[in-house]
Design a protein around this motif. Structure first.
Motif, mmCIF file in Angstrom:
data_model
loop_
_atom_site.group_PDB
_atom_site.id
_atom_site.type_symbol
_atom_site.label_atom_id
_atom_site.label_comp_id
_atom_site.label_asym_id
_atom_site.label_seq_id
_atom_site.Cartn_x
_atom_site.Cartn_y
_atom_site.Cartn_z
ATOM 1 N N GLY A 30 1.338 4.550 9.967
ATOM 2 C CA GLY A 30 -0.028 4.117 9.705
ATOM 3 C C GLY A 30 -0.117 3.087 8.598
ATOM 4 N N GLY A 31 -1.031 3.328 7.658
ATOM 5 C CA GLY A 31 -1.257 2.385 6.576
ATOM 6 C C GLY A 31 -0.226 2.424 5.473
ATOM 7 N N SER A 32 0.760 3.327 5.569
ATOM 8 C CA SER A 32 1.760 3.417 4.508
ATOM 9 C C SER A 32 2.806 2.316 4.593
ATOM 10 N N CYS A 33 2.799 1.553 5.688
ATOM 11 C CA CYS A 33 3.755 0.446 5.840
ATOM 12 C C CYS A 33 3.081 -0.744 6.511
ATOM 13 N N GLY A 34 3.249 -1.897 5.906
ATOM 14 C CA GLY A 34 2.654 -3.100 6.460
ATOM 15 C C GLY A 34 3.650 -4.156 6.879
ATOM 16 N N PHE A 35 4.961 -3.841 6.769
ATOM 17 C CA PHE A 35 5.995 -4.841 7.063
ATOM 18 C C PHE A 35 7.120 -4.152 7.824
ATOM 19 N N TYR A 36 7.506 -4.706 8.972
ATOM 20 C CA TYR A 36 8.529 -4.093 9.810
ATOM 21 C C TYR A 36 9.630 -5.085 10.165
ATOM 22 N N THR A 39 -1.708 0.695 0.823
ATOM 23 C CA THR A 39 -1.200 1.917 0.219
ATOM 24 C C THR A 39 0.021 1.628 -0.630
ATOM 25 N N VAL A 40 0.952 0.850 -0.102
ATOM 26 C CA VAL A 40 2.161 0.529 -0.846
ATOM 27 C C VAL A 40 1.841 -0.374 -2.013
ATOM 28 N N GLU A 41 0.943 -1.353 -1.799
ATOM 29 C CA GLU A 41 0.634 -2.289 -2.859
ATOM 30 C C GLU A 41 0.046 -1.605 -4.086
ATOM 31 N N ALA A 42 -0.603 -0.467 -3.882
ATOM 32 C CA ALA A 42 -1.246 0.216 -4.980
ATOM 33 C C ALA A 42 -0.244 0.802 -5.955
ATOM 34 N N THR A 43 0.976 1.062 -5.497
ATOM 35 C CA THR A 43 1.937 1.745 -6.341
ATOM 36 C C THR A 43 3.233 0.985 -6.556
ATOM 37 N N VAL A 44 3.541 0.030 -5.692
ATOM 38 C CA VAL A 44 4.808 -0.676 -5.764
ATOM 39 C C VAL A 44 4.679 -1.905 -6.653
ATOM 40 N N GLN A 45 5.718 -2.218 -7.369
ATOM 41 C CA GLN A 45 5.728 -3.436 -8.153
ATOM 42 C C GLN A 45 5.463 -4.616 -7.226
ATOM 43 N N PRO A 46 4.578 -5.537 -7.618
ATOM 44 C CA PRO A 46 4.168 -6.625 -6.725
ATOM 45 C C PRO A 46 5.320 -7.470 -6.194
ATOM 46 N N ALA A 47 6.398 -7.587 -6.958
ATOM 47 C CA ALA A 47 7.484 -8.481 -6.554
ATOM 48 C C ALA A 47 8.391 -7.878 -5.496
#
Length: 253
Positions: A39-45, A8-16
């Motif tokens: 949920g799927g809105s965050c993949g890094f904690y 979800t984040v990767e779709a909208t956030v700048q890759p870097a």
């Protein structure tokens, strides 16, 4: 080194730029509630001292098993051999990032890097990057001067100086505020990744931080990773807050 972020984040956030949500909570149940809600809105904690002290490295393993990447923020500072062993243990449990205090010196940082490489070799999560903490974003020049016994403090100069120790020790990057990021980027280009804490959404409370910045401003300053704490976990709708972060990084707001 590969870092995992949510689709979800990767779709909208700048890759870097990778947002990391801080699990600054007292126990596993509270952490699991945040992870479930986002949920799927965050993949890094981020797992900091409070949660790590309460639950141990098993909380890192749990997050990895849940498909999340983990930044373990322990700010290690000890003799090189001790730090090497600690870094080895943390990396063995699947952490992607681990902090040490840059003021521990280049030999200590190098030991942490070596220990992380040894531990990651036995984990299935890839490498574990060592980040050197420069100056805490909770401190301003007056607080730093008091702690270091100085009448005058040039925060930016000291951050760049400490970044040099991290570079010499082979660290993957540093932790600094967004206000010093441009100077570090100028001095070290892309050789050091910048993790910037103290991120606040426009109009939100700075809480106990002194040197804060919005996601967009931090990204423009050269951040590779952003730490999101109460701006997300304290929001009425954390998923919406993550969407605001993504929109900010994409330049939509």
């Amino acid at each position: 080194m590969t870092f995992v972020s949510s689709s979800t984040v990767e779709a909208t956030v700048q890759p870097a730029v990778t947002p990391i949500v801080a699990l600054d909570v007292p126990d596993r149940l509270a952490a699991q509630a945040i992870v479930a809600r986002l949920g799927g809105s965050c993949g890094f904690y981020k797992v900091g001292l409070e949660l790590f002290a309460a639950e141990g490295p098993e909380i890192v393993s749990w997050l990895r098993d849940a498909g999340k990447s983990v930044f373990v923020d322990l700010k290690l500072h000890d003799i090189p051999n001790t730090v090497r062993g600690a870094a080895r243990s943390v990396a063995r449990h699947g952490a992607s990032l681990l902090t040490v205090h840059a003021s521990g010196g280049s030999a200590m940082i190098r030991a942490a890097v070596e220990g992380a490489e040894e531990g990651a070799a036995t984990a299935a999560s890839g490498g574990c990057g060592i980040l050197g903490v420069t100056i805490l974003t909770s401190m301003d020049s007056a607080g730093i001067g008091e702690a270091w016994g100085r009448e005058q403090v040039d925060v930016t100069r000291d951050v760049v100086r400490l970044a040099g120790l991290v570079a010499t020790g082979g660290g993957a990057g540093i932790v600094c505020s967004g206000h010093e990021a441009a100077a570090v980027r100028s001095a070290f280009s892309e050789s050091l990744g910048l993790l910037i804490p103290g991120i606040r959404l426009p109009g939100s409370d700075a809480h106990d931080q002194r040197r804060v910045m919005t996601p967009r401003a931090a990204a423009d300053a050269g951040a590779r990773w952003l730490i999101l704490g109460r701006a997300v976990t304290g929001a009425a709708d954390p998923v919406e807050a993550m969407e605001q972060v993504a929109a900010s990084l994409a330049g939509a707001v």
